[in-house]
Design an enzyme around this catalytic site. Structure first.
Site, PDB file in Angstrom:
ATOM      1  N   GLY A  32       0.866  -1.191   0.000  1.00 46.21           N
ATOM      2  CA  GLY A  32       0.000   0.000   0.000  1.00 46.21           C
ATOM      3  C   GLY A  32       0.890   1.225   0.000  1.00 46.21           C
ATOM      4  O   GLY A  32       1.967   1.207  -0.594  1.00 46.21           O
ATOM      5  N   ARG A  33       0.456   2.258   0.723  1.00 44.33           N
ATOM      6  CA  ARG A  33       1.225   3.516   0.711  1.00 44.33           C
ATOM      7  C   ARG A  33       2.633   3.313   1.253  1.00 44.33           C
ATOM      8  O   ARG A  33       3.616   3.709   0.646  1.00 44.33           O
ATOM      9  CB  ARG A  33       0.530   4.561   1.595  1.00 44.33           C
ATOM     10  CG  ARG A  33      -0.745   5.094   1.018  1.00 44.33           C
ATOM     11  CD  ARG A  33      -1.247   6.211   1.915  1.00 44.33           C
ATOM     12  NE  ARG A  33      -2.540   6.672   1.483  1.00 44.33           N
ATOM     13  CZ  ARG A  33      -3.693   6.233   1.993  1.00 44.33           C
ATOM     14  NH1 ARG A  33      -3.703   5.333   2.940  1.00 44.33           N
ATOM     15  NH2 ARG A  33      -4.837   6.719   1.544  1.00 44.33           N
ATOM     16  N   ARG A  61      -3.988  -8.687  -1.462  1.00 43.62           N
ATOM     17  CA  ARG A  61      -5.195  -9.412  -1.875  1.00 43.62           C
ATOM     18  C   ARG A  61      -5.393  -9.304  -3.379  1.00 43.62           C
ATOM     19  O   ARG A  61      -5.814 -10.235  -4.044  1.00 43.62           O
ATOM     20  CB  ARG A  61      -6.413  -8.867  -1.133  1.00 43.62           C
ATOM     21  CG  ARG A  61      -6.592  -9.539   0.218  1.00 43.62           C
ATOM     22  CD  ARG A  61      -7.697  -8.924   0.985  1.00 43.62           C
ATOM     23  NE  ARG A  61      -7.454  -7.500   1.168  1.00 43.62           N
ATOM     24  CZ  ARG A  61      -8.217  -6.699   1.900  1.00 43.62           C
ATOM     25  NH1 ARG A  61      -9.270  -7.159   2.497  1.00 43.62           N
ATOM     26  NH2 ARG A  61      -7.930  -5.422   2.023  1.00 43.62           N
ATOM     27  N   ILE A  93       7.500  -3.150  10.511  1.00 44.41           N
ATOM     28  CA  ILE A  93       7.244  -1.827  11.114  1.00 44.41           C
ATOM     29  C   ILE A  93       5.741  -1.603  11.231  1.00 44.41           C
ATOM     30  O   ILE A  93       5.306  -0.486  11.487  1.00 44.41           O
ATOM     31  CB  ILE A  93       7.855  -0.667  10.293  1.00 44.41           C
ATOM     32  CG1 ILE A  93       7.255  -0.634   8.887  1.00 44.41           C
ATOM     33  CG2 ILE A  93       9.367  -0.742  10.250  1.00 44.41           C
ATOM     34  CD1 ILE A  93       7.258   0.721   8.266  1.00 44.41           C
ATOM     35  N   ARG A 127       2.589  -3.966  12.677  1.00 46.64           N
ATOM     36  CA  ARG A 127       2.088  -4.314  14.006  1.00 46.64           C
ATOM     37  C   ARG A 127       2.630  -5.687  14.379  1.00 46.64           C
ATOM     38  O   ARG A 127       2.667  -6.609  13.539  1.00 46.64           O
ATOM     39  CB  ARG A 127       0.550  -4.368  14.020  1.00 46.64           C
ATOM     40  CG  ARG A 127      -0.146  -3.024  13.978  1.00 46.64           C
ATOM     41  CD  ARG A 127       0.057  -2.208  15.260  1.00 46.64           C
ATOM     42  NE  ARG A 127      -0.693  -0.972  15.219  1.00 46.64           N
ATOM     43  CZ  ARG A 127      -0.226   0.206  14.772  1.00 46.64           C
ATOM     44  NH1 ARG A 127       1.016   0.297  14.334  1.00 46.64           N
ATOM     45  NH2 ARG A 127      -0.994   1.284  14.786  1.00 46.64           N
ATOM     46  N   GLU A 155       3.412  -5.107  23.164  1.00 44.88           N
ATOM     47  CA  GLU A 155       4.144  -3.867  23.461  1.00 44.88           C
ATOM     48  C   GLU A 155       3.752  -3.360  24.828  1.00 44.88           C
ATOM     49  O   GLU A 155       2.590  -3.495  25.216  1.00 44.88           O
ATOM     50  CB  GLU A 155       3.839  -2.829  22.374  1.00 44.88           C
ATOM     51  CG  GLU A 155       4.581  -3.185  21.115  1.00 44.88           C
ATOM     52  CD  GLU A 155       4.464  -2.121  20.009  1.00 44.88           C
ATOM     53  OE1 GLU A 155       4.194  -0.951  20.322  1.00 44.88           O
ATOM     54  OE2 GLU A 155       4.648  -2.498  18.861  1.00 44.88           O
ATOM     55  N   HIS A 173       8.991   0.962  18.478  1.00 43.93           N
ATOM     56  CA  HIS A 173       7.847   1.496  17.728  1.00 43.93           C
ATOM     57  C   HIS A 173       8.044   2.977  17.378  1.00 43.93           C
ATOM     58  O   HIS A 173       7.299   3.844  17.847  1.00 43.93           O
ATOM     59  CB  HIS A 173       6.542   1.296  18.519  1.00 43.93           C
ATOM     60  CG  HIS A 173       5.324   1.325  17.621  1.00 43.93           C
ATOM     61  ND1 HIS A 173       4.206   0.568  17.846  1.00 43.93           N
ATOM     62  CD2 HIS A 173       5.059   2.015  16.483  1.00 43.93           C
ATOM     63  CE1 HIS A 173       3.302   0.798  16.907  1.00 43.93           C
ATOM     64  NE2 HIS A 173       3.811   1.685  16.061  1.00 43.93           N
TER      65      HIS A 173
HETATM   66  C1  DGY Z   1       0.472   4.382  13.320  1.00 42.88           C
HETATM   67  O1  DGY Z   1       0.267   5.503  12.854  1.00 42.88           O
HETATM   68  O2  DGY Z   1      -0.396   3.529  13.364  1.00 42.88           O
HETATM   69  C2  DGY Z   1       1.846   4.094  13.842  1.00 42.88           C
HETATM   70  O3  DGY Z   1       2.020   2.794  14.242  1.00 42.88           O
HETATM   71  C3  DGY Z   1       2.236   5.062  14.910  1.00 42.88           C
HETATM   72  O4  DGY Z   1       2.491   6.224  14.235  1.00 42.88           O
END
Ligand code: DGY
Length: 328
Positions: free
Chosen positions: A159-160, A181, A241, A243, A272, A290
């Protein structure tokens, strides 16, 4: 409703510029000391405001919405991920939910790229060697990592952020593979020379580095399961990066400790703020707290998105960053 009469509850300390602007526009309840709110405090705040501006770490589940009363009609989340919010429960109570997409994508991608480099090139191990005095001079065979150039990067969730990671990775000579997907826009696919893998299980064994860039949803929980981690090459690295819940962290620790995976770069964890202790102890794992979106610029622009969403809502328009469920 004029803006000044709209009451906004902010659950954590935000950058000063954002708080100043919020205070100029709305009647705001801030959290000056930045301590995370308890469930009771969160509910009490929600009951007293028209708009709640929560962040990651504030669990807004069905029970929260049940307790939150009727006044709060907008959740303007400070952050892109909304996995801490039960969107269906919000919708059922007529509460609109917005997030802050796009503005943090480039900074987050920088951090993914940093981990893509740091894990195979043993960056943190090198820093620690200096700090501990273990560096006794250059050696032809000491601190050998793995070359990044020419390797295959498999992006889960193009995605972005994933696209921004792909652009950086191309500049480092990685070839781009992805699992979504659906395939992305063919022009972008062509530009990135990206290979689409409809079946994740087919992609994983062929990748040298796998970067997780999909959102956390019930469908992506443990997407990188024990079985899937076992499909990966022992020379491969995992970077996350997004979740922590997307990886079975216990299984990842098993794979790394037993040498069935070369290493990992993780900015997020399943529980976390506590990373898995075996991952913390592993030399070939780079762990960050995070912080992928942690730039002053991103955090101010995230605040601006929050403000834009609240203002649009206050003016009776649909806020631009609404989280849409299904075919709404
Ligand atoms: C988000 O924006 O969901 C990041 O994990 C925290 O900036």
């Amino acid at each position: 409703m004029p803006h000044r009469r709209l009451k906004v509850g902010v659950t954590r300390k935000l950058p000063q510029a954002v708080e100043t602007r919020l205070a100029a526009l709305f009647d705001v309840a801030f959290n000056a000391d930045d301590a995370p709110l308890s469930r009771e405090e969160l509910v009490a705040l929600a009951r007293d405001v028209d708009v709640l501006a929560p962040t990651l770490g504030d669990t807004l589940d069905a029970a929260f919405f049940e307790a939150a009363g009727e006044r709060m009609k907008l959740i303007a989340n400070f952050g892109a991920g909304v996995d801490h919010i039960d969107i269906a429960a919000a919708k059922a109570r007529g509460v609109t939910v917005t997030n802050t997409p796009s503005v943090l994508a480039e900074d987050a991608a920088d951090m993914a790229m940093a981990l893509i480099l740091a894990a195979p090139r043993r960056l943190v191990e090198g820093v620690k060697a200096i700090e501990s005095g273990a560096f006794k001079g250059w050696s032809p065979t000491w601190m050998l990592g793995r070359r990044v150039r020419g390797k295959k990067l498999g992006i889960i969730g193009l995605g972005r952020v994933g696209e921004a990671v792909a652009r950086r990775a191309r500049a480092f000579g990685l070839s781009i593979h992805y699992h979504n997907r659906k395939p992305i826009n063919p022009h972008i696919e062509e530009e990135l020379d990206a290979t689409f893998w409809p079946d994740l299980d087919e992609m994983l064994p062929r990748m040298d580095i796998v970067s997780i860039n999909c959102p956390a949803t019930p469908q992506t929980r443990h997407l990188l399961s024990r079985e899937r981690l076992a499909l990966m090459s022992p020379h491969a690295y995992v970077v996350n990066i997004s979740r922590g819940e997307i990886i079975d962290e216990e299984a990842l620790a098993d794979a790394i400790v037993s040498g069935r995976l070369a290493g990992a770069g993780l900015d997020v964890f399943e529980n976390e703020p506590k990373p898995n202790e075996r991952l913390m102890a592993a030399a070939n794992v780079v762990l960050l707290p995070h912080m992928a979106s942690a730039t002053i610029e991103s955090r101010i622009e995230m605040g601006e998105r929050v403000i834009i969403n609240i203002k649009m809502f206050a003016d009776g328009h649909k806020p631009p960053d609404r989280i849409i469920l299904g075919l709404e």
